[in-house]
Design a protein around this motif. Structure first.
Motif, PDB file in Angstrom:
ATOM      1  N   ALA A   1       2.417   1.738  -3.366  1.00 18.90           N
ATOM      2  CA  ALA A   1       1.401   2.224  -4.309  1.00 18.90           C
ATOM      3  C   ALA A   1       1.083   3.692  -4.063  1.00 18.90           C
ATOM      4  O   ALA A   1       0.844   4.451  -5.006  1.00 18.90           O
ATOM      5  N   THR A   2       1.090   4.116  -2.810  1.00 15.23           N
ATOM      6  CA  THR A   2       0.850   5.519  -2.482  1.00 15.23           C
ATOM      7  C   THR A   2       1.959   6.403  -3.038  1.00 15.23           C
ATOM      8  O   THR A   2       1.693   7.484  -3.591  1.00 15.23           O
TER       9      THR A   2
ATOM     10  N   ARG B   1      -3.912   4.076  -7.388  1.00 17.41           N
ATOM     11  CA  ARG B   1      -3.313   3.358  -6.267  1.00 17.41           C
ATOM     12  C   ARG B   1      -3.572   1.857  -6.360  1.00 17.41           C
ATOM     13  O   ARG B   1      -2.676   1.056  -6.107  1.00 17.41           O
TER      14      ARG B   1
ATOM     15  N   SER C   1      -1.372   0.356  -9.045  1.00 21.29           N
ATOM     16  CA  SER C   1       0.025   0.304  -8.609  1.00 21.29           C
ATOM     17  C   SER C   1       0.239  -0.817  -7.604  1.00 21.29           C
ATOM     18  O   SER C   1       1.258  -1.501  -7.638  1.00 21.29           O
ATOM     19  N   ALA C   2      -0.713  -0.999  -6.703  1.00 20.21           N
ATOM     20  CA  ALA C   2      -0.598  -2.072  -5.712  1.00 20.21           C
ATOM     21  C   ALA C   2      -0.636  -3.440  -6.385  1.00 20.21           C
ATOM     22  O   ALA C   2       0.018  -4.379  -5.931  1.00 20.21           O
TER      23      ALA C   2
ATOM     24  N   PHE D   1       0.823  -1.205   0.000  1.00 16.78           N
ATOM     25  CA  PHE D   1       0.000   0.000   0.000  1.00 16.78           C
ATOM     26  C   PHE D   1       0.863   1.264   0.000  1.00 16.78           C
ATOM     27  O   PHE D   1       0.585   2.213  -0.733  1.00 16.78           O
ATOM     28  N   SER D   2       1.915   1.293   0.815  1.00 19.10           N
ATOM     29  CA  SER D   2       2.740   2.499   0.853  1.00 19.10           C
ATOM     30  C   SER D   2       3.518   2.679  -0.443  1.00 19.10           C
ATOM     31  O   SER D   2       3.687   3.807  -0.925  1.00 19.10           O
TER      32      SER D   2
ATOM     33  N   ALA E   1       1.454   6.583  -6.760  1.00 18.33           N
ATOM     34  CA  ALA E   1       0.290   7.422  -7.076  1.00 18.33           C
ATOM     35  C   ALA E   1       0.626   8.901  -6.940  1.00 18.33           C
ATOM     36  O   ALA E   1       0.211   9.719  -7.773  1.00 18.33           O
ATOM     37  N   SER E   2       1.379   9.259  -5.914  1.00 18.24           N
ATOM     38  CA  SER E   2       1.686  10.673  -5.734  1.00 18.24           C
ATOM     39  C   SER E   2       2.772  11.154  -6.689  1.00 18.24           C
ATOM     40  O   SER E   2       2.763  12.298  -7.119  1.00 18.24           O
TER      41      SER E   2
END
Length: 195
Positions: free
Chosen positions: A175-176, A186, A189-190, A172-173, A179-180
């Protein structure tokens, strides 16, 4: 009028964030590709060297758990320490701990410092026991000291905890961050699909 400004501000910030997002040029993709190919080639070369060395020594090349977990008990302290450090650091540290430190202050840093002291104490206490017993892992120690059932239960619980906490937070992090940086979704990406 205040509501008009406050509703326009997030939209303006989103436009600025979208304009500032990074995008990868073909050169960037090429460098990423070269990096991953280089790492794979280096790994294969090292694997071949180890296989040849094992063949020359007369072994089958299957070093068992000592070879896998302890590198045949032949490494010095520096690569072992760096390996432990690198295996513990991930995207959840880079993103989560920095966010927690920004929100809560020095408490997060103190927690991490005390964790390093705890690891040292555990090393001083358990390393002699492990070395004296000739074992390589905590589940193996639990089996020898108590029972095979406890080893199996500990392994299952550890895997569940790892998958439900560390692995999911890492994905998750990561992917975050993607995403940013790149504006990728997200969820995509995950799942490894990217943008």
């Amino acid at each position: 009028r205040a509501t008009k400004c406050s509703s326009a501000a997030p939209a303006a910030m989103a436009d600025i964030a979208a304009a500032e997002r990074a995008s990868l040029a073909p050169v960037d993709w090429g460098l990423l590709f070269i990096y991953f190919v280089g790492v794979a080639v280096a790994g294969l070369i090292c694997f071949q060297w180890e296989q040849r060395a094992a063949g020359a020594a007369g072994s089958s090349g299957q070093g068992g758990q000592d070879q896998f977990f302890l590198a045949g008990r032949s490494m010095s302290w520096l690569p072992i320490g760096l390996s432990l450090f690198v295996s513990n650091i991930g995207s959840e540290h880079l993103l989560g701990l920095s966010g927690s430190a920004a929100a809560d202050g020095l408490a997060v840093g103190i927690y991490e410092l005390t964790a390093s002291l705890d690891v040292l104490v555990l090393g001083w206490v358990f390393a002699p026991i492990y070395l004296r017993s000739g074992i390589a892992t905590l589940p193996e120690y639990l089996e020898r000291r108590y029972s095979r059932e406890l080893r199996s239960a500990f392994s299952v619980v550890t895997l569940l905890i790892y998958v439900l906490t560390k692995l999911s937070v890492s994905v998750f992090s990561g992917a975050t961050i993607l995403a940013s940086l790149f504006g990728w979704p997200r969820l995509g990406s995950a799942g490894g699909r990217g943008g």
